[in-house]
Scaffold this active site. Sequence first.
Site, PDB file in Angstrom:
ATOM      1  N   CYS A  74     -19.848  48.536  -5.341  1.00  0.00           N
ATOM      2  CA  CYS A  74     -18.578  48.534  -4.623  1.00  0.00           C
ATOM      3  C   CYS A  74     -17.531  48.034  -5.601  1.00  0.00           C
ATOM      4  CB  CYS A  74     -18.657  47.639  -3.391  1.00  0.00           C
ATOM      5  SG  CYS A  74     -17.095  47.484  -2.496  1.00  0.00           S
ATOM      6  N   HIS A 151     -20.373  60.156  -5.803  1.00  0.00           N
ATOM      7  CA  HIS A 151     -19.057  60.643  -5.402  1.00  0.00           C
ATOM      8  C   HIS A 151     -18.912  62.114  -5.746  1.00  0.00           C
ATOM      9  CE1 HIS A 151     -16.901  56.775  -4.608  1.00  0.00           C
ATOM     10  NE2 HIS A 151     -17.877  56.305  -5.367  1.00  0.00           N
ATOM     11  N   GLU A 200     -15.301  57.113   2.515  1.00  0.00           N
ATOM     12  CA  GLU A 200     -16.453  56.371   2.012  1.00  0.00           C
ATOM     13  C   GLU A 200     -17.647  56.567   2.936  1.00  0.00           C
ATOM     14  OE1 GLU A 200     -16.143  52.454   0.330  1.00  0.00           O
ATOM     15  OE2 GLU A 200     -13.978  52.454   0.678  1.00  0.00           O
ATOM     16  N   CYS A 209     -10.662  52.543  -2.458  1.00  0.00           N
ATOM     17  CA  CYS A 209     -12.064  52.612  -2.858  1.00  0.00           C
ATOM     18  C   CYS A 209     -12.117  52.515  -4.379  1.00  0.00           C
ATOM     19  CB  CYS A 209     -12.695  53.912  -2.374  1.00  0.00           C
ATOM     20  SG  CYS A 209     -14.427  54.115  -2.888  1.00  0.00           S
ATOM     21  N   GLY A 212     -14.463  54.958  -5.969  1.00  0.00           N
ATOM     22  CA  GLY A 212     -13.855  56.276  -5.794  1.00  0.00           C
ATOM     23  C   GLY A 212     -12.807  56.557  -6.846  1.00  0.00           C
TER      24      GLY A 212
END
Length: 269
Positions: A74, A151, A200, A209, A212
């Site tokens: 994260c 992703h 997400e 994010c 991301g």
Amino acid sequence: MAPRSFLKMHGLGNDFVVFDARGDAFDPDADLVRRLADRRTGIGCDQLIVVDASAVATVRARFWNCDGEAVGACGNGSRAVAALVGGDASIETAGGLLTATALVGGASVDMGTPRFDWDAVPLAYAMDTLALPLAWGLLANPGAANVGNPHIVFFVADPDAIDLGVIGPEIEHDPVFPERINVGVAALPARDHMVLRVWERGAGLTRACGTGAVAAVAVAQRRGLADARVTVSLPGGDLVITRQDDGHLVMAGPAVIAFTGTVDLEDYR
């Protein structure tokens, strides 16, 4: 059971409930995570983070999305951990060992090198991750990368024109992604500036994010669309992603404590 202290932190509005368990072990199950993350009946958060002692790093960080699923990485959460620990730190995560530096009001985190092999993303079968031969409505030919979690990124004229709240969960749960997927829609008004929105996996639409942003820049750089240093504008604010000479991507941005509190976990079991 005695009440347990927690911190409520956020990075660009992507918010976390953080438990510092270095002196008092804590191993929540998925149901407890979901109950604590509930915004109506719990503390409320996008992700829950537990900071532990580590034998190989300054600390270990474990991350769960608000649906109770444990995740390997994260980005915004790693900045929150770095800001909490302070100074220069190494962070052991399920997605790999990260190095970080606390900054005034935030932190920078070396997110390592992105992985582009189809089985590292992972995908259900071999495809060219530079431009996957896949489409969902008008969204087509995304790039894919794993930056500690998986992703795909679509480049579009206007990210705000995409109903990501509708198409995001459809893509997230497509069988082509055996571990589900995070979905980004990005535009590049300039080589050093990206506009990005992310769905997400396990959390839905969030204000920001971090992984991301790293993945979107990695895919854009791989396609020759972006410079080594890119400011990524998310709904919650800006992150700066910089590719170093060794190929590592460093993410820098805010991470702050919103408030602290205590919670009786017996109320959530």
